[in-house]
Design a protein around this motif. Structure first.
Motif, PDB file in Angstrom:
ATOM      1  N   LEU A   1      23.649  12.217 -12.631  1.00 13.84           N
ATOM      2  CA  LEU A   1      22.855  11.163 -11.271  1.00 13.84           C
ATOM      3  C   LEU A   1      22.779  12.619 -10.058  1.00 13.84           C
ATOM      4  CD1 LEU A   1      25.460   8.566 -10.918  1.00 13.84           C
ATOM      5  CD2 LEU A   1      23.266   8.193 -11.114  1.00 13.84           C
ATOM      6  N   GLU A   2      23.551  13.830  -9.875  1.00 14.27           N
ATOM      7  CA  GLU A   2      22.774  14.151  -8.297  1.00 14.27           C
ATOM      8  C   GLU A   2      22.639  15.685  -9.345  1.00 14.27           C
ATOM      9  OE1 GLU A   2      27.551  14.590  -6.912  1.00 14.27           O
ATOM     10  OE2 GLU A   2      27.180  16.156  -8.684  1.00 14.27           O
ATOM     11  N   SER A   3      21.368  15.666 -10.748  1.00 14.97           N
ATOM     12  CA  SER A   3      20.754  16.718 -10.880  1.00 14.97           C
ATOM     13  C   SER A   3      19.449  16.471 -10.111  1.00 14.97           C
ATOM     14  CB  SER A   3      20.098  16.559 -12.712  1.00 14.97           C
ATOM     15  OG  SER A   3      19.806  14.924 -12.599  1.00 14.97           O
ATOM     16  N   GLY A   4      19.156  15.585  -9.963  1.00 15.53           N
ATOM     17  CA  GLY A   4      17.496  15.729  -9.101  1.00 15.53           C
ATOM     18  C   GLY A   4      18.161  15.576  -7.589  1.00 15.53           C
ATOM     19  N   ASN A   5      18.876  16.249  -7.386  1.00 14.46           N
ATOM     20  CA  ASN A   5      19.485  17.019  -5.848  1.00 14.46           C
ATOM     21  C   ASN A   5      19.620  15.799  -4.819  1.00 14.46           C
ATOM     22  OD1 ASN A   5      20.496  18.977  -6.536  1.00 14.46           O
ATOM     23  ND2 ASN A   5      18.720  20.176  -6.839  1.00 14.46           N
ATOM     24  N   PRO A   6      19.662  14.543  -5.420  1.00 11.83           N
ATOM     25  CA  PRO A   6      19.665  13.439  -4.314  1.00 11.83           C
ATOM     26  C   PRO A   6      20.799  13.599  -2.756  1.00 11.83           C
ATOM     27  CG  PRO A   6      21.090  12.971  -5.589  1.00 11.83           C
ATOM     28  CD  PRO A   6      21.217  13.221  -6.068  1.00 11.83           C
ATOM     29  N   GLN A   7      20.789  12.287  -1.389  1.00 14.73           N
ATOM     30  CA  GLN A   7      21.629  13.385  -0.592  1.00 14.73           C
ATOM     31  C   GLN A   7      22.601  11.652  -0.835  1.00 14.73           C
ATOM     32  OE1 GLN A   7      17.622  11.817   2.159  1.00 14.73           O
ATOM     33  NE2 GLN A   7      18.711  13.611   3.149  1.00 14.73           N
ATOM     34  N   VAL A   8      22.127  11.033  -1.077  1.00  9.45           N
ATOM     35  CA  VAL A   8      23.182  10.054  -1.560  1.00  9.45           C
ATOM     36  C   VAL A   8      22.848   9.688  -3.199  1.00  9.45           C
ATOM     37  CG1 VAL A   8      24.449   7.475  -0.946  1.00  9.45           C
ATOM     38  CG2 VAL A   8      23.080   9.144   0.860  1.00  9.45           C
ATOM     39  N   ILE A   9      23.692   8.893  -3.900  1.00  7.34           N
ATOM     40  CA  ILE A   9      23.804   7.980  -4.925  1.00  7.34           C
ATOM     41  C   ILE A   9      24.421   6.773  -4.486  1.00  7.34           C
ATOM     42  CG2 ILE A   9      25.220   7.225  -6.645  1.00  7.34           C
ATOM     43  CD1 ILE A   9      25.927  10.075  -7.621  1.00  7.34           C
ATOM     44  N   VAL A  10      23.064   5.621  -5.303  1.00  2.00           N
ATOM     45  CA  VAL A  10      23.416   4.493  -4.753  1.00  2.00           C
ATOM     46  C   VAL A  10      23.986   4.278  -6.003  1.00  2.00           C
ATOM     47  CG1 VAL A  10      22.164   4.400  -2.163  1.00  2.00           C
ATOM     48  CG2 VAL A  10      20.553   3.864  -4.151  1.00  2.00           C
ATOM     49  N   THR A  11      24.613   2.022  -5.887  1.00  2.00           N
ATOM     50  CA  THR A  11      24.580   1.772  -6.968  1.00  2.00           C
ATOM     51  C   THR A  11      24.435  -0.090  -6.425  1.00  2.00           C
ATOM     52  OG1 THR A  11      26.446   1.171  -9.077  1.00  2.00           O
ATOM     53  CG2 THR A  11      26.958   2.074  -6.797  1.00  2.00           C
ATOM     54  N   ALA A  12      24.918  -0.403  -7.548  1.00  2.00           N
ATOM     55  CA  ALA A  12      25.373  -2.125  -6.781  1.00  2.00           C
ATOM     56  C   ALA A  12      26.471  -3.255  -7.297  1.00  2.00           C
ATOM     57  CB  ALA A  12      24.169  -2.403  -8.119  1.00  2.00           C
ATOM     58  N   ASN A  13      27.599  -1.997  -7.689  1.00  4.79           N
ATOM     59  CA  ASN A  13      29.355  -2.639  -8.454  1.00  4.79           C
ATOM     60  C   ASN A  13      29.365  -2.436  -8.143  1.00  4.79           C
ATOM     61  OD1 ASN A  13      30.663  -4.203 -10.232  1.00  4.79           O
ATOM     62  ND2 ASN A  13      30.937  -2.654 -10.638  1.00  4.79           N
ATOM     63  N   ILE A  14      31.004  -2.602  -6.759  1.00  2.00           N
ATOM     64  CA  ILE A  14      32.242  -2.114  -6.175  1.00  2.00           C
ATOM     65  C   ILE A  14      32.746  -1.479  -6.591  1.00  2.00           C
ATOM     66  CG2 ILE A  14      33.299  -4.186  -6.203  1.00  2.00           C
ATOM     67  CD1 ILE A  14      33.116  -1.667  -3.646  1.00  2.00           C
ATOM     68  N   GLY A  15      33.016  -2.018  -8.100  1.00  2.00           N
ATOM     69  CA  GLY A  15      33.742  -1.118  -9.193  1.00  2.00           C
ATOM     70  C   GLY A  15      32.973   0.669  -9.491  1.00  2.00           C
ATOM     71  N   CYS A  16      32.046   0.690  -9.792  1.00  2.00           N
ATOM     72  CA  CYS A  16      30.948   1.868 -10.287  1.00  2.00           C
ATOM     73  C   CYS A  16      30.860   2.815  -9.266  1.00  2.00           C
ATOM     74  CB  CYS A  16      29.777   1.204 -10.838  1.00  2.00           C
ATOM     75  SG  CYS A  16      29.713   0.548 -11.908  1.00  2.00           S
ATOM     76  N   GLN A  17      31.107   2.125  -7.863  1.00  2.00           N
ATOM     77  CA  GLN A  17      31.127   2.994  -6.615  1.00  2.00           C
ATOM     78  C   GLN A  17      32.445   3.519  -5.980  1.00  2.00           C
ATOM     79  OE1 GLN A  17      29.566   0.232  -2.663  1.00  2.00           O
ATOM     80  NE2 GLN A  17      30.756   1.735  -1.533  1.00  2.00           N
ATOM     81  N   THR A  18      33.268   3.071  -6.399  1.00  2.00           N
ATOM     82  CA  THR A  18      34.729   3.392  -5.915  1.00  2.00           C
ATOM     83  C   THR A  18      35.207   4.521  -7.095  1.00  2.00           C
ATOM     84  OG1 THR A  18      35.344   1.046  -5.076  1.00  2.00           O
ATOM     85  CG2 THR A  18      37.308   3.008  -5.562  1.00  2.00           C
TER      86      THR A  18
END
Length: 407
Positions: free
Chosen positions: A366-383
């Motif tokens: 996920l960080e390989s493209g140097n994003p400012q923020v990572i976003v997702t659609a599930n609380i388990g993944c997010q936490t």
């Protein structure tokens, strides 16, 4: 695949279903190539094909051991194998059947039983869960590091929700842990929907979707929770609710299966089928609306982690990315985006070492493209991802709501 179920297995409520699934597998091995645990461990029995063979042995009456249980426990139920399978093998259903049989035949150590009971006692109860999280924050420095990483970083507090004021309305599953871990997610969803002329109606009697119990082999309790939710939602369904919206794809994947899980329950089969038909991930509702009318233009560079329950279970891979791009956000490429992050419901708690390895691999991608923020659609993944304290991880709807023009 040829099968010879034992007489005991033939008496199981789902015996015919198990035999049908086993016979649909041609053992081609395509699934092995996309299995996260096989990639980490390199053991055939820690891939779908090997686990199918283990379940076949169990149902044919061969000896069941703690090793059998371990290989089944290690499965994430990410369902990546189902996306890959050319034969349409319903692996997750076979796994549920196999795990339930093994659970009866192989007693777990006391510590495991107590831990699983504790998860089932705490996670589906929002008030109790919130109280324990608040207490844990106070004593955070004294907790083991593994538990410290499970506590959420600071997230925006929940803003007020708009009143119910539109003829169009939807229900929303509030979730068990999300109101505590990310309290603004559902509120942000309600505000965005309100801008599109859709009100969110509350059904406070609705509770846990049932997935936690069901996937910890308390399957009847999971179905009991499903029935309770159907009862809670039914009045609003009868008055025209367009959808039952989930902002956590893990919950959504399970609610979509209510119809299948309760198909043999004469009192609930028809209602469960209706609920499954109405169950919609938030992205499905928003994606069908005129988003351009919102007048917004996202200006952040994001990496989207597509949860397994969204891309493999609900077959909605690419849907969130499409909505974010329509709204002007810039998305980075994510290598191996089909692989699980290691959260997988309670997996990060019951299989912490494998889960951490999968998390770190996912974050590197996920960080390989140097994003400012990572976003997702599930609380388990997010936490789970945010627990590494690297790039901030949030629900995508919060970024959308923050980019809305002020009214």
């Amino acid at each position: 695949m040829q099968t010879h179920l034992s007489e005991q297995a033939k008496s199981l409520p789902r015996a015919e279903e198990a035999e049908r699934i086993l016979r649909s597998c041609v053992h081609c091995g395509f699934c092995t190539a996309t299995c996260p645990t096989y990639q980490l461990l390199g053991d055939e029995l820690d891939g779908p094909r090997g686990r199918i063979y283990l379940i076949k042995q169990v149902l044919e009456g061969q000896a069941v051991t703690a090793k059998t249980q371990l290989h089944l426990d290690r499965c994430l139920t990410c369902r990546s194998c189902e996306t890959t399978c050319p034969s349409g093998v319903q692996y997750h259903n076979l796994l549920d059947i196999g795990r339930a049989v093994v659970e009866q035949k192989v007693p777990r150590p006391l510590a495991q039983r107590a831990f699983r009971q504790a998860l089932r006692a705490v996670l589906p109860r929002p008030a109790l869960f919130q109280a324990l999280i608040q207490a844990a924050k106070v004593f955070r420095p004294l907790l083991p590091h593994a538990l410290q990483t499970k506590l959420p970083r600071q997230h925006p507090p929940a803003k007020p929700r708009p009143p119910v004021r539109h003829p169009r309305h939807v229900l929303m599953l509030e979730g068990c842990v999300q109101p505590t871990l990310a309290p603004n997610t559902n509120a942000a969803a309600a505000r965005v929907l309100d801008r599109l002329g859709i009100s969110v109606v509350s059904a406070r009697e609705a509770g846990c979707c049932g997935a936690i119990d069901y996937h910890l082999n308390a399957q009847e309790k999971g179905l009991e929770r499903a029935r309770g939710n159907i009862d809670a939602w039914w009045p609003a369904i009868e008055t025209g609710a367009e959808a039952i919206v989930q902002t956590a794809s893990g919950c959504g994947a399970f609610v979509r299966e209510y119809g299948q899980l309760l198909k043999d329950d004469p009192a609930y089969a028809a209602k469960a089928e209706r609920v499954s038909a109405l169950a919609s991930d938030l992205v499905q509702v928003l994606g069908a609306e005129p988003l351009e009318a919102l007048g917004m233009r996202g200006d952040r560079r994001l990496a989207f982690h597509c949860p397994c329950t969204l891309q493999h279970a609900q077959k909605l891979g690419g849907a969130v990315e499409g909505v974010l791009e329509r709204l002007g956000f810039s998305l980075t490429a994510v290598p191996d985006s089909h692989l699980c992050c290691g959260s997988a419901g309670t997996y990060s708690l019951t299989q912490p070492e494998l889960s951490r390895q999968l998390r770190d691999n996912k974050l590197n991608a996920l960080e390989s493209g140097n994003p400012q923020v990572i976003v997702t659609a599930n609380i388990g993944c997010q936490t789970h991802l945010d627990g590494a304290a690297r790039t901030p991880v949030r629900h995508w709807i919060e970024l959308v709501e923050e980019a809305l023009p002020q009214t």
